[in-house]
Write a protein that holds these residues in place. Structure first.
Motif, PDB file in Angstrom:
ATOM      1  N   ALA A  88     108.132 -61.578  48.177  1.00 36.47           N
ATOM      2  CA  ALA A  88     107.594 -61.190  49.479  1.00 36.47           C
ATOM      3  C   ALA A  88     108.660 -61.249  50.563  1.00 36.47           C
ATOM      4  N   VAL A  89     109.455 -62.304  50.596  1.00 35.34           N
ATOM      5  CA  VAL A  89     110.525 -62.428  51.596  1.00 35.34           C
ATOM      6  C   VAL A  89     111.551 -61.307  51.431  1.00 35.34           C
ATOM      7  N   TRP A  90     111.866 -61.005  50.190  1.00 32.37           N
ATOM      8  CA  TRP A  90     112.811 -59.918  49.909  1.00 32.37           C
ATOM      9  C   TRP A  90     112.271 -58.592  50.453  1.00 32.37           C
ATOM     10  N   ALA A  91     110.977 -58.332  50.207  1.00 30.49           N
ATOM     11  CA  ALA A  91     110.373 -57.079  50.657  1.00 30.49           C
ATOM     12  C   ALA A  91     110.273 -57.004  52.173  1.00 30.49           C
ATOM     13  N   ILE A  92     110.102 -58.137  52.836  1.00 32.07           N
ATOM     14  CA  ILE A  92     109.973 -58.133  54.293  1.00 32.07           C
ATOM     15  C   ILE A  92     111.314 -57.859  54.970  1.00 32.07           C
ATOM     16  N   PHE A  93     112.360 -58.520  54.512  1.00 30.53           N
ATOM     17  CA  PHE A  93     113.647 -58.446  55.202  1.00 30.53           C
ATOM     18  C   PHE A  93     114.599 -57.397  54.622  1.00 30.53           C
ATOM     19  N   ALA A  94     114.392 -56.979  53.382  1.00 33.79           N
ATOM     20  CA  ALA A  94     115.270 -55.958  52.796  1.00 33.79           C
ATOM     21  C   ALA A  94     114.461 -55.054  51.881  1.00 33.79           C
ATOM     22  N   PRO A  95     113.523 -54.300  52.440  1.00 36.58           N
ATOM     23  CA  PRO A  95     112.655 -53.469  51.589  1.00 36.58           C
ATOM     24  C   PRO A  95     113.429 -52.360  50.869  1.00 36.58           C
ATOM     25  N   ARG A  96     114.407 -51.757  51.565  1.00 31.32           N
ATOM     26  CA  ARG A  96     115.172 -50.678  50.936  1.00 31.32           C
ATOM     27  C   ARG A  96     115.995 -51.218  49.761  1.00 31.32           C
ATOM     28  N   ASN A  97     116.612 -52.379  49.946  1.00 28.85           N
ATOM     29  CA  ASN A  97     117.399 -52.991  48.870  1.00 28.85           C
ATOM     30  C   ASN A  97     116.516 -53.360  47.683  1.00 28.85           C
ATOM     31  N   VAL A 145     113.085 -43.011  38.767  1.00 27.86           N
ATOM     32  CA  VAL A 145     113.043 -41.638  39.257  1.00 27.86           C
ATOM     33  C   VAL A 145     114.331 -40.927  38.883  1.00 27.86           C
ATOM     34  N   ALA A 146     114.259 -39.580  38.830  1.00 26.21           N
ATOM     35  CA  ALA A 146     115.432 -38.804  38.424  1.00 26.21           C
ATOM     36  C   ALA A 146     116.499 -38.819  39.500  1.00 26.21           C
ATOM     37  N   ASN A 147     116.104 -38.701  40.753  1.00 25.09           N
ATOM     38  CA  ASN A 147     117.055 -38.684  41.862  1.00 25.09           C
ATOM     39  C   ASN A 147     116.636 -39.746  42.864  1.00 25.09           C
ATOM     40  N   ALA A 148     117.368 -40.874  42.861  1.00 30.78           N
ATOM     41  CA  ALA A 148     116.993 -42.002  43.710  1.00 30.78           C
ATOM     42  C   ALA A 148     117.048 -41.647  45.186  1.00 30.78           C
ATOM     43  N   HIS A 149     118.016 -40.825  45.617  1.00 30.49           N
ATOM     44  CA  HIS A 149     118.161 -40.516  47.038  1.00 30.49           C
ATOM     45  C   HIS A 149     117.022 -39.648  47.543  1.00 30.49           C
ATOM     46  N   SER A 150     116.641 -38.617  46.747  1.00 37.04           N
ATOM     47  CA  SER A 150     115.569 -37.735  47.191  1.00 37.04           C
ATOM     48  C   SER A 150     114.186 -38.365  47.067  1.00 37.04           C
ATOM     49  N   SER A 151     114.065 -39.317  46.190  1.00 33.96           N
ATOM     50  CA  SER A 151     112.761 -39.942  45.948  1.00 33.96           C
ATOM     51  C   SER A 151     112.556 -41.228  46.728  1.00 33.96           C
ATOM     52  N   GLU A 152     113.541 -41.651  47.495  1.00 34.31           N
ATOM     53  CA  GLU A 152     113.421 -42.904  48.233  1.00 34.31           C
ATOM     54  C   GLU A 152     112.313 -42.819  49.270  1.00 34.31           C
ATOM     55  N   PRO A 153     111.455 -43.849  49.382  1.00 31.86           N
ATOM     56  CA  PRO A 153     110.362 -43.819  50.359  1.00 31.86           C
ATOM     57  C   PRO A 153     110.883 -43.701  51.783  1.00 31.86           C
ATOM     58  N   GLY A 154     110.033 -43.189  52.648  1.00 32.37           N
ATOM     59  CA  GLY A 154     110.391 -43.075  54.046  1.00 32.37           C
ATOM     60  C   GLY A 154     110.121 -44.348  54.814  1.00 32.37           C
ATOM     61  N   GLY A 155     110.380 -44.298  56.127  1.00 29.35           N
ATOM     62  CA  GLY A 155     110.218 -45.475  56.966  1.00 29.35           C
ATOM     63  C   GLY A 155     108.798 -46.002  56.998  1.00 29.35           C
ATOM     64  N   ALA A 156     107.837 -45.089  57.042  1.00 22.47           N
ATOM     65  CA  ALA A 156     106.428 -45.527  57.072  1.00 22.47           C
ATOM     66  C   ALA A 156     106.040 -46.243  55.784  1.00 22.47           C
ATOM     67  N   ALA A 157     106.570 -45.736  54.654  1.00 22.91           N
ATOM     68  CA  ALA A 157     106.271 -46.377  53.367  1.00 22.91           C
ATOM     69  C   ALA A 157     106.860 -47.779  53.298  1.00 22.91           C
ATOM     70  N   TYR A 158     108.077 -47.905  53.838  1.00 22.99           N
ATOM     71  CA  TYR A 158     108.692 -49.236  53.857  1.00 22.99           C
ATOM     72  C   TYR A 158     107.917 -50.192  54.766  1.00 22.99           C
ATOM     73  N   ALA A 159     107.461 -49.672  55.893  1.00 21.14           N
ATOM     74  CA  ALA A 159     106.662 -50.507  56.807  1.00 21.14           C
ATOM     75  C   ALA A 159     105.376 -50.973  56.123  1.00 21.14           C
ATOM     76  N   TYR A 160     104.752 -50.042  55.381  1.00 23.59           N
ATOM     77  CA  TYR A 160     103.532 -50.409  54.650  1.00 23.59           C
ATOM     78  C   TYR A 160     103.838 -51.483  53.606  1.00 23.59           C
ATOM     79  N   ARG A 161     104.985 -51.350  52.923  1.00 21.52           N
ATOM     80  CA  ARG A 161     105.383 -52.373  51.942  1.00 21.52           C
ATOM     81  C   ARG A 161     105.602 -53.728  52.618  1.00 21.52           C
TER      82      ARG A 161
END
Length: 255
Positions: free
Chosen positions: A16-25, A35-51
């Motif tokens: 949980a701490v990892w997801a709060i402070f470094a969700p992209r990492n 996923v086949a292409n990590a860059h194109s499939s990476e979630p957007g800002g709203a998805a990270y906020a939801y996480r």
């Protein structure tokens, strides 16, 4: 069960701490491989906020689990502390060793053994007063072993029978190098006279050791020992004395 809460709370809290402070990492480390292409499939800002919101809820749950674990641990510690306190208040410090043996009492002392002063006694034939905590005490041993030649009696088939069949527990402080060899019980309708005798273990060569010289009483270094004894009849209203007629103190009584 406290360890279960710790087992669940620690990994959940770390994730949980990892997801709060470094969700992209966290996403790149744990999920990008799927996923086949990590860059194109990476979630957007709203998805990270939801996480991060979900991770915050998970962190709160982890903290609740930690609280449950701490409460469970604290609930046990006072009980153990109280348990030790009861033993020390009844029998003194250090915590005594217990003679897990069955034996027949003698009707007279042996001249070759040493009489050890009895510190106190406790009747245990009343089920309401039976000190079952004694079964949690460490067994009597000499230099770390309980298999001692000449040690009184024999091991019982069931250890709980020691208390259920005993009528009195005797507390002595005996010489460290010697072992309980004999318990004397002389019973009359008016009194019960008790004596505990110590001696050295039986030598392997069959010789007769000088117990009087080897097992002096009144030494500063002694072992606190409890011995359960079965009598012909419960103590009841009879007085409890040493062999010379001196009244013995009941454990836990004032004075």
């Amino acid at each position: 069960m406290g360890w279960v809460w710790w087992f669940l709370a620690v990994p959940l809290g770390v994730a949980a701490v990892w997801a709060i402070f470094a969700p992209r990492n966290q996403w790149r480390s744990l999920f990008s491989w799927s996923v086949a292409n990590a860059h194109s499939s990476e979630p957007g800002g709203a998805a990270y906020a939801y996480r991060q919101i979900i991770a915050t809820v998970a962190l709160v749950l982890a903290l609740v689990m930690v609280a449950f674990a701490m409460v469970g641990t604290a609930a046990r510690e006072p009980q153990n502390s109280q348990h030790v306190g009861d033993i020390e208040s009844m029998w003194g410090a250090p915590t005594p060793l217990f003679v897990y043996r069955t034996f027949q009492t003698a009707t007279e002392p042996a001249g070759t053994l040493v009489d050890v002063p009895i510190e106190s006694y406790l009747p245990v034939n009343d089920e309401e007063r039976a000190p079952l905590y004694l079964l949690d005490l460490e067994p009597f041993s000499r230099l770390g072993t309980t298999n001692i030649p000449g040690y009184i009696g024999s091991e019982p088939a069931e250890t709980d029978s020691i208390i259920s069949r005993a009528d009195v527990v005797i507390h002595v402080r005996g010489p460290l190098l010697c072992v309980p060899r004999r318990v004397v019980a002389i019973e009359t309708p008016e009194r019960v006279q008790l004596s505990v005798q110590y001696g050295l273990p039986n030598p392997s060569d069959g010789s007769k050791p000088d117990n009087v010289a080897a097992c002096p009483t009144g030494e500063d270094l002694t072992g606190s020992v409890l011995i359960p004894v079965r009598l012909n009849d419960p103590i009841g209203e009879r007085s409890v004395e040493a062999l010379d007629g001196t009244l013995l103190a009941m454990a836990g009584s004032e004075g």
